[in-house]
Design a protein around this motif. Sequence first.
Motif, PDB file in Angstrom:
ATOM      1  N   ALA B 169      23.453  23.943 -44.799  1.00 40.55           N
ATOM      2  CA  ALA B 169      23.729  22.504 -44.883  1.00 40.55           C
ATOM      3  C   ALA B 169      22.518  21.708 -44.426  1.00 40.55           C
ATOM      4  CB  ALA B 169      24.939  22.161 -44.021  1.00 40.55           C
ATOM      5  N   HIS B 170      22.343  20.496 -45.018  1.00 40.50           N
ATOM      6  CA  HIS B 170      21.144  19.702 -44.733  1.00 40.50           C
ATOM      7  C   HIS B 170      21.093  19.194 -43.314  1.00 40.50           C
ATOM      8  CE1 HIS B 170      19.841  19.947 -48.736  1.00 40.50           C
ATOM      9  NE2 HIS B 170      20.711  19.135 -49.254  1.00 40.50           N
ATOM     10  N   SER B 171      22.203  18.701 -42.814  1.00 45.31           N
ATOM     11  CA  SER B 171      22.178  18.114 -41.472  1.00 45.31           C
ATOM     12  C   SER B 171      23.230  18.822 -40.631  1.00 45.31           C
ATOM     13  CB  SER B 171      22.427  16.614 -41.535  1.00 45.31           C
ATOM     14  OG  SER B 171      23.313  16.289 -42.558  1.00 45.31           O
ATOM     15  N   ILE B 176      28.689  19.571 -38.131  1.00 45.18           N
ATOM     16  CA  ILE B 176      29.572  20.058 -37.058  1.00 45.18           C
ATOM     17  C   ILE B 176      30.425  18.922 -36.512  1.00 45.18           C
ATOM     18  CG2 ILE B 176      29.630  21.030 -34.737  1.00 45.18           C
ATOM     19  CD1 ILE B 176      27.243  22.678 -35.432  1.00 45.18           C
ATOM     20  N   VAL B 177      29.801  17.764 -36.259  1.00 42.09           N
ATOM     21  CA  VAL B 177      30.586  16.618 -35.761  1.00 42.09           C
ATOM     22  C   VAL B 177      31.598  16.185 -36.816  1.00 42.09           C
ATOM     23  CG1 VAL B 177      30.457  14.278 -34.875  1.00 42.09           C
ATOM     24  CG2 VAL B 177      28.668  15.907 -34.322  1.00 42.09           C
ATOM     25  N   ALA B 178      31.195  16.271 -38.099  1.00 43.27           N
ATOM     26  CA  ALA B 178      32.141  15.928 -39.171  1.00 43.27           C
ATOM     27  C   ALA B 178      33.308  16.899 -39.170  1.00 43.27           C
ATOM     28  CB  ALA B 178      31.435  15.952 -40.525  1.00 43.27           C
ATOM     29  N   ALA B 179      33.036  18.180 -38.866  1.00 42.16           N
ATOM     30  CA  ALA B 179      34.125  19.153 -38.811  1.00 42.16           C
ATOM     31  C   ALA B 179      35.123  18.779 -37.728  1.00 42.16           C
ATOM     32  CB  ALA B 179      33.560  20.553 -38.545  1.00 42.16           C
ATOM     33  N   VAL B 294      37.710   7.614 -36.480  1.00 44.88           N
ATOM     34  CA  VAL B 294      36.741   7.045 -37.429  1.00 44.88           C
ATOM     35  C   VAL B 294      35.397   6.894 -36.735  1.00 44.88           C
ATOM     36  CG1 VAL B 294      36.177   5.047 -38.845  1.00 44.88           C
ATOM     37  CG2 VAL B 294      38.503   5.850 -38.743  1.00 44.88           C
ATOM     38  N   GLY B 295      35.429   6.533 -35.458  1.00 51.54           N
ATOM     39  CA  GLY B 295      34.183   6.415 -34.716  1.00 51.54           C
ATOM     40  C   GLY B 295      33.436   7.734 -34.638  1.00 51.54           C
ATOM     41  N   ILE B 296      34.189   8.826 -34.398  1.00 50.19           N
ATOM     42  CA  ILE B 296      33.528  10.138 -34.348  1.00 50.19           C
ATOM     43  C   ILE B 296      32.922  10.467 -35.705  1.00 50.19           C
ATOM     44  CG2 ILE B 296      33.884  12.589 -33.943  1.00 50.19           C
ATOM     45  CD1 ILE B 296      36.087  11.890 -32.026  1.00 50.19           C
ATOM     46  N   LEU B 303      24.302  10.735 -37.759  1.00 49.41           N
ATOM     47  CA  LEU B 303      23.481  11.945 -37.639  1.00 49.41           C
ATOM     48  C   LEU B 303      23.031  12.423 -39.007  1.00 49.41           C
ATOM     49  CD1 LEU B 303      25.502  13.866 -34.932  1.00 49.41           C
ATOM     50  CD2 LEU B 303      23.245  12.873 -34.683  1.00 49.41           C
ATOM     51  N   CYS B 304      23.925  12.286 -40.003  1.00 50.57           N
ATOM     52  CA  CYS B 304      23.572  12.722 -41.362  1.00 50.57           C
ATOM     53  C   CYS B 304      22.481  11.836 -41.930  1.00 50.57           C
ATOM     54  CB  CYS B 304      24.827  12.662 -42.231  1.00 50.57           C
ATOM     55  SG  CYS B 304      24.536  13.043 -43.941  1.00 50.57           S
TER      56      CYS B 304
END
Lengths: 667, 308
Positions: B169-171, B176-179, B294-296, B303-304
Amino acid sequence: MGYLIVSGGVSIVGAIVALLCSKAEMTAKVVGCLFGIVSTVTAIIGGFVAIFGQPEIVSLTSWFAFAPFSLRLNPLDGLILVVINVLGLAGFIYGLSYFDDYKGKGIGAIGFFLNLFMMSMNFVITVDNAFWLLVFFEMMSLTSYFLVTIAQNEQSRHGGYMYFVMAHVGFFLIMIAFFIMASVTGSFDFQAYRETDFGPVLSSLIFLLGFFGFGCKAGMFPVHSWLPQAHPEAPSNVSSLMSGGMVKIGIFGTLLVTLDLLQSCTVEVWWGIVVLLIGAASSVLGVAYALGEHDVKKLLAYHTVENIGIILLGIGTGLIGIALENPAVAALGMMAGLYHLINHAMFKGLLFLGAGSVLFATGTRNMDVLGGLIRKMPITSLCFLVGSLAITAIPPLNGFFSEWATYQAMFTAAGDTNWWIMIFMGFAIISLAITGALALTCFAKAYGITFLGSARSGLVEKAKEVDFPMTLPMICLAIICILLGVCAPWVEPFVMGIAGSVSGVYGAIAGAGVVVNPNFNTAISPLLAFILLIVMILLAYGLRGCFRKGGIAHDRDPWACGYEPDQQMPVEAFSFTAEVRMFFTPIYAGRDAILKLFAKFKDLFHGIQHVADKSQSWGDFAIWDPFKNFSAWLGHVCQRIESGNSRYYVAYIVAGLIVFLVIAVTV
Amino acid sequence: MDIAVAIVQTIIVILIAPFISGFSRKLRAKYHTRTGPPIWQDYIDIYKCLIREDVQTKDSSFIHRLMPPLYFGSMIVLCLGVPIMTRFCPIPVLGDIIFIIYLLALPRFFYTLSGLDSDNAYAGVGGIREMLISTLAEPAMILALLVAAIGTGSMNIGAMGEVIAGLGAHSPIGVIVAAIAFALACYVELGKLPYDVSEAEQELDEGPVQEYSGPSLAMLKVSLSMKQILIVSWWLAIFFPWGSALTGEFIPVVIGLFWWLVKIIVIFFAISIFENAVARVRYRNVGAQTWTMVGIAAIAFVLCIIGI
């Protein structure tokens, strides 16, 4: 081209004949609707010829030397013609039965204005000259104003007034844009504008004026408040035509000004971003305000604001793609915007006709006194259900496909361009997600409270299913909605071709029954989804039907925790509204703040009016009153000479004689 | 395209669904220091429902009758597309993330409509709450998926899983935070405590489910359990695909099935520990919590953008 002129001629004849028959209202109704049907069918044929044929421009001399009457037919014009006239055809067939409600309010006048309205819309789309476009634009606004106020009550007059003011604000902005272009090129002809490079400053100014001017007609966010006040007041088939058709002229005008007339100028990125942001704001705010309504037609009108926002999201992404010279984004964005334009016309027309049927059968638009109509009006409720599924973008219907395409365009733009475009795209994607979810809530409310459950008042008892002229257009539009969704892979290439003719960029994304987004390695197949869903649901139905041992009962009371259930217990429209307000307070707080601001503006306006009234008499007071008073005083003084006593008059004569004798002797 | 795999995995999910809900029930009983029903109790409950009478309220319409088969049918269509035993989607055209999110809206729409149709006050309120909970959870979900899509360059679940499994993955930190954000949003969608507001047993008497009985209730129970399994499988397929089969051959698929079962049971075990430790959220506060999610997801997005 011939089809268009024939259609216009039939409309004019129909209008005049309907007006002449005003006394015999049924005849006027049938005549007006029949001429309208012929005219719209002719225009639809002409539109299809334009989509699949060569673009052409024809120029005829008119009695204005500075403005020849030029007509243009290219694929985009053809598309908008087809869309508007399909809705017109549905409206005219519907009117054969619906206009019975307007006996005594002037069916002849309705026939007159409606036919002229259709004709003026057809010509706004196709004239190639600024002057004539303004003429037909004005004619369109005037005829629809009279249709909005046809009910002649307080609400429709207020709605009509708001509509009138906003239509003219739009007209004014468009007029300034055209005058700027005319002053640079020296002509009103669009062909001259296409070949001129106006430079970055003027072209940006023309874009903003054109966008906001046509945007007033489209009903986008800052200039949308007239739409929910005006559209519900018109007869329902006219509402469907205005909400599904006329607002598309706003979008068409934006595309005309930005991509057609400003062809020789460069498209700037910030133009696309402005369109995108206004689209995002319109979509979220439109649906949030729709949730607060319990008038069915006002709810649908607010949803028009929302869907115009979604169309603008697609078009904004397309403009960003053109500006950044990214063909994938440009092609996808324009295609998504135009496909949603077609879809919105179809399902919004269907929903308004359904609301009109409810109004015709029960006499009210208020959801809170309806309920349980599904048993009385099965065909209407089924068509309204299909319309609701389409507008909430549930696969595999048409609304889903165009929202999917919009998402693909925005995701591609987010992945493929610079980082600050990514921020705007992220914001736009979240707006579209919130919009979709809120629209689902809103239509669960609209369909559920109106058609499901038990009747909330006696108005439902006497309702019955509407006649064939009213159910036929609804059924046809419902079938079109389903087909546009399921057969999307075969319709999409045509829309992409039309989008390409506007933006100059093409991208092939459909083939073999599947629509693919190659940038993100993903594909959908609406046809497969449709077939699978139908098969699986039928299988499940059959599976459940195998277990009939216990029997099926249909006669119980709903469970109320041991209490006797009563009329007040089921939920009502306000239950939805209260919950949404609780979670989305900032959106509604914004509207309340703006309304207070508007109230202050209104007070300011009244104050200025008051000062103007007073100062009007200042001229009298300062300049003319002294003269008047002086001459009156002089008159009073002179009056004392004429005392009425004849001895004084004799004395004046003698005095006069002495004066003249003295003069005669000395001079 | 592997139709055999798709059909087999659908049948497996249908058969396992009552087991998973029975498993959660048994664990809850253990946390309450009761013996509780046997793990197979939900299968017995379904059998009992199938032989009972199917009761509708007197003012309900075909929508009320239609909802359970429609829910079941939609879950089957979703099952055909989600990668469960394999890393790729068995039927790729059903694996697009936007398609899945919007296809979940179809049964949810009819769920709310059936709540309004039955004329029951609690069912109506439960239906409204179902709509609003998903409205609040959706922005976090879509933003997290946007980050994952940009990071992996694809919007098909199987393709995303393949890229993440290959650690390409690019970022990565953003993904990980998106997960995490996506897991939180999925948890809200699952309808487990603290977010079971639409079927709040003590408040709303199970919401729209209460007016169903007999075979309809059996079908609806299975469908609701299938939805929970599918949402967890969805998260696993994108963000934790290790162990699933890379090809459609028999042995890798069986190994993939085994690892999927292990992952599902571990996750549902962890979920049941959490859900029995908390009380239902106060409905008013759901908004604040979902906006935090949504904030997370927004942090993941930033980060992306930065490219980390």
